[in-house]
Scaffold this active site. Structure first.
Site, mmCIF file in Angstrom:
data_model
loop_
_atom_site.group_PDB
_atom_site.id
_atom_site.type_symbol
_atom_site.label_atom_id
_atom_site.label_comp_id
_atom_site.label_asym_id
_atom_site.label_seq_id
_atom_site.Cartn_x
_atom_site.Cartn_y
_atom_site.Cartn_z
ATOM 1 C CG HIS A 65 -7.045 3.732 -0.668
ATOM 2 N ND1 HIS A 65 -6.348 3.742 0.536
ATOM 3 C CD2 HIS A 65 -7.846 2.832 -0.707
ATOM 4 C CE1 HIS A 65 -6.578 2.844 1.403
ATOM 5 N NE2 HIS A 65 -7.887 2.156 0.464
ATOM 6 C CD GLU A 103 -3.400 8.276 -0.584
ATOM 7 O OE1 GLU A 103 -4.576 7.855 -1.013
ATOM 8 O OE2 GLU A 103 -3.032 8.099 0.585
ATOM 9 C CB CYS A 130 -2.965 3.386 4.037
ATOM 10 S SG CYS A 130 -3.388 2.716 2.355
ATOM 11 C CB CYS A 167 -1.569 4.798 -0.413
ATOM 12 S SG CYS A 167 -3.085 4.414 -0.813
#
Length: 160
Positions: free
Chosen positions: A63, A65, A93, A96
Site C-alpha cells: 500500500h 502508506e 486501512c 497501514c
C-alpha cells in the site's frame, strides 16, 4: 525541530495532498488502485512519496502508506518517524494504521474516507485509540472530493 503544524493554512495541506494525488494518478495509469502518499519531515520537506504497487508486484503489503514509511525511514535513518507527517489520498486501512503506529508518525492527513475498511475514524479508529501507547493527530477531508472522484472513476472503469 518543531513538528509540521496541521493547524497551518489549509492551502499548505492542499499543496501536499496535490503531491499525493499526483502519485495516485500515476498508480491509476499503471492499473493500480489510485492511492498516493507523501511524508514530510518537521520542516515540511517531502522526504518520501509512494503509490500503491500491490497489483504490479503481487504483494498485498504494498500500500502507498507502507511504501512511503519504508522510504522515509531510509531517509531519516531510523524507524522512528515521530517528527513526520503522512499525507495520503485515502483513509488508511488497519494494516497501514498499524504501520503508522509502529513508525510513530505523529500526524496523518487524508483525503477520502474509506467507509469499508478505514481505520482512522470511519470503520475503526486505531490511530486515536486510547488503549494504545501511541496516538496520532488526524486531519480528514483534505481535497476529499478530488481523492474520492479518482477512486470512483477507477472502479467505474474497472467494472465496465
Amino acid at each position: 525541530m518543531a513538528k509540521l503544524e496541521l493547524m497551518q493554512p489549509k492551502s499548505e495541506l492542499e499543496d501536499l495532498m496535490n503531491q499525493a494525488l499526483d502519485e495516485a494518478r500515476e498508480a491509476r495509469a499503471s492499473g493500480e488502485v489510485p492511492v498516493g502518499a507523501v511524508i514530510v519531515d518537521a520542516t515540511g520537506r517531502i522526504i518520501a512519496r509512494a503509490q500503491n504497487r500491490r497489483e504490479r508486484e503481487d504483494n498485498p503489503l504494498l500500500h502507498a502508506e507502507v511504501i512511503a514509511i519504508q522510504a522515509a525511514a531510509a531517509v531519516v535513518g531510523s524507524w522512528n518517524l515521530s517528527e513526520c507527517t503522512l499525507i495520503v489520498t485515502l483513509e488508511p486501512c488497519v494494516m497501514c494504521a498499524g504501520a503508522i503506529l509502529q513508525s510513530r508518525i505523529s500526524q496523518v492527513a487524508f483525503g477520502a474516507w474509506d467507509e469499508k475498511a478505514g481505520a482512522a475514524g470511519s470503520v475503526h479508529d486505531l490511530l486515536r485509540d486510547r488503549r494504545l501507547p501511541h496516538k496520532v493527530e488526524v486531519v480528514s477531508g483534505i481535497l476529499a472530493e478530488e481523492s474520492s472522484d479518482l477512486l470512483h472513476e477507477f472502479f467505474l472503469e474497472r467494472r465496465n
